[in-house]
Design an enzyme around this catalytic site. Structure first.
Site, PDB file in Angstrom:
ATOM      1  N   ASP A   1      32.601  47.741  78.955  1.00  0.00           N
ATOM      2  CA  ASP A   1      33.955  48.953  78.546  1.00  0.00           C
ATOM      3  C   ASP A   1      33.144  50.615  77.856  1.00  0.00           C
ATOM      4  O   ASP A   1      33.828  51.678  77.626  1.00  0.00           O
ATOM      5  CB  ASP A   1      33.873  48.348  77.091  1.00  0.00           C
ATOM      6  CG  ASP A   1      33.099  48.678  75.907  1.00  0.00           C
ATOM      7  OD1 ASP A   1      31.833  49.026  76.031  1.00  0.00           O
ATOM      8  OD2 ASP A   1      33.244  48.092  74.519  1.00  0.00           O
ATOM      9  N   GLU A   2      32.190  51.136  78.689  1.00  0.00           N
ATOM     10  CA  GLU A   2      31.712  52.375  78.638  1.00  0.00           C
ATOM     11  C   GLU A   2      30.770  52.929  79.804  1.00  0.00           C
ATOM     12  O   GLU A   2      29.887  52.383  80.560  1.00  0.00           O
ATOM     13  CB  GLU A   2      30.409  52.237  77.323  1.00  0.00           C
ATOM     14  CG  GLU A   2      29.886  53.218  77.061  1.00  0.00           C
ATOM     15  CD  GLU A   2      28.985  53.789  75.522  1.00  0.00           C
ATOM     16  OE1 GLU A   2      29.527  53.324  74.547  1.00  0.00           O
ATOM     17  OE2 GLU A   2      27.563  53.282  75.559  1.00  0.00           O
TER      18      GLU A   2
END
Length: 400
Positions: free
Chosen positions: A125-126
């Site tokens: 998610d990053e």
């Protein structure tokens, strides 16, 4: 990405928007019953009161993420769900859908690279993005491009993200947390003292709980207080490498480039049990879990195009002590049965008298499939080895 796992579930269940929701663990019987009762009707029509609540959860699962409505009650990632239930009993609890998570992860990352191709993957998610040579990347200090990325991701996925723009990865990581959700924060070099130094030292990515506690004992609480220390003092207390790095980080210095490709060091799968399990009394249950972990690890390797030469296990006992063992194979593999066999050999080298609360399997010494280094093949075992093999077979039968 903002509350990534939870936000994905809110796409599926829009009726839960604005409510405290926590995501954690695999699909449970109550989740299956919820879906079965729904039948062919769209998921968005499931009444809110039909969803399972955190107050009714029993087990040792941990929270993967929580909606911002749940976070207001002190609930957060990596917190035990039983503990979270005391803080926010009314929260709705949903399982992690890894297939959906991976799908949306690939989708938002491909959206970014269409705009800014120099991107470093930082997990599901990053990411880090280098704006330097992107047309318009410097306009309004990077704000224009950050807005464009946010808009493109939302249009493609329906999800929001927060962007931190700074001269380096260290500061950008901190800035990305300033204005969540769906925010943009820009930190210039001259903003160090006003925006960074007042923050707690734990805001530096790389200073964990133990280092934070030690710094607190030394009466160092903020990044500014850390920056004021003499480097020799930090080196004396934390070692040469860590102490020097802490001083550099407190002054916002970080020369790490954005790396577009990196090879994983290892891959692993593990699970925490709802109750302690014993290697003898719960042999069948443990055996099924162990085989499933090995199978899923093999699938991970195959999906990502890797093979492994070292297979390891991780056990956490009921007294929270941890045991690990590794076994190196004669050749590289991504086969589930081969991984299960090697992991089984590891099990023979750990004590199994105590109950277990966690079991994990790890693949290391990775190589791209088809690009494995060539090793000299070991000679086939002589016939005299057969009794030992039979003994090993008997020993394996005693394990799960």
């Amino acid at each position: 990405m903002d509350a990534f796992f939870a936000s994905i579930e809110l796409l599926r269940y829009p009726q839960l928007k604005g409510l405290p929701v926590v995501i954690g663990g695999g699909r449970r019987k109550v989740d299956e019953e919820l879906l079965a009762a729904q039948g062919e009707r769209a998921l968005r029509f499931i009444p809110v009161e039909d969803f399972p609540l955190l107050k009714d959860y029993v087990g040792r699962g941990v929270i993967t993420t929580a909606t911002y409505a749940a976070r207001q009650f002190g609930v957060g990632s990596a917190m035990g769900m039983m503990k979270a239930a005391k803080l926010c009993p009314q929260a709705i609890v949903l399982p992690v859908d890894f297939e959906e998570v991976r799908k949306y992860s690939r989708l938002f990352k491909s959206t970014i690279t269409e705009i800014a191709p120099v991107m470093q993957d930082r997990g599901v998610d990053e990411v880090y993005i280098d704006f330097t040579d992107v047309p318009g990347g410097q306009r309004e200090g990077g704000r224009v491009l950050a807005r464009l990325i946010q808009k493109a991701i939302f249009e493609r996925t329906g999800l929001t993200c927060s962007v931190g723009v700074a001269p380096n990865k260290l500061l950008a990581k901190m800035a990305s947390e300033f204005n969540k959700p769906n925010g943009i924060s820009i930190v210039h070099e001259e903003d160090l003292q006003t925006m960074i130094w007042p923050l707690n030292v734990r805001k530096i990515n790389g200073i964990g709980p133990k280092a934070g506690e030690k710094l607190a004992r030394l009466n160092i609480h903020t990044i500014g207080e850390l920056a004021a220390q003499d480097p020799s003092f930090l080196i004396e207390n934390f070692g040469k490498a860590t102490g020097a790095w802490m001083h550099e980080a407190a002054w916002g210095r970080d020369d790490r480039p954005v790396v577009t490709e990196s090879e994983p060091v290892s891959m692993s799968r593990e699970t925490t049990f709802d109750r302690d399990l014993h290697a003898v009394r719960d042999k069948a249950v443990l055996g099924a879990i162990f085989t499933d972990l090995c199978s899923k690890l093999a699938q991970d390797l195959q999906r990502k195009g890797y093979v492994a030469k070292t297979i390891g296990i991780k056990l956490r006992y009921d007294d929270f002590r941890i045991a690990t063992r590794d076994q190196t194979a004669d050749s590289y593999t991504a086969d589930g049965q081969a991984i299960r066999k090697l992991a089984g050999l590891c099990l023979k080298r750990v004590p199994l008298e105590k109950k277990l609360r966690l079991l994990g399997v790890r693949a290391g010494t990775l190589a791209r499939a088809g690009e494995e280094p060539v090793f000299e093949q070991k000679r086939a075992p002589a016939p005299s080895r057969r009794p030992d093999s039979a003994t090993e077979s008997i020993a394996s039968d005693q394990l799960f």
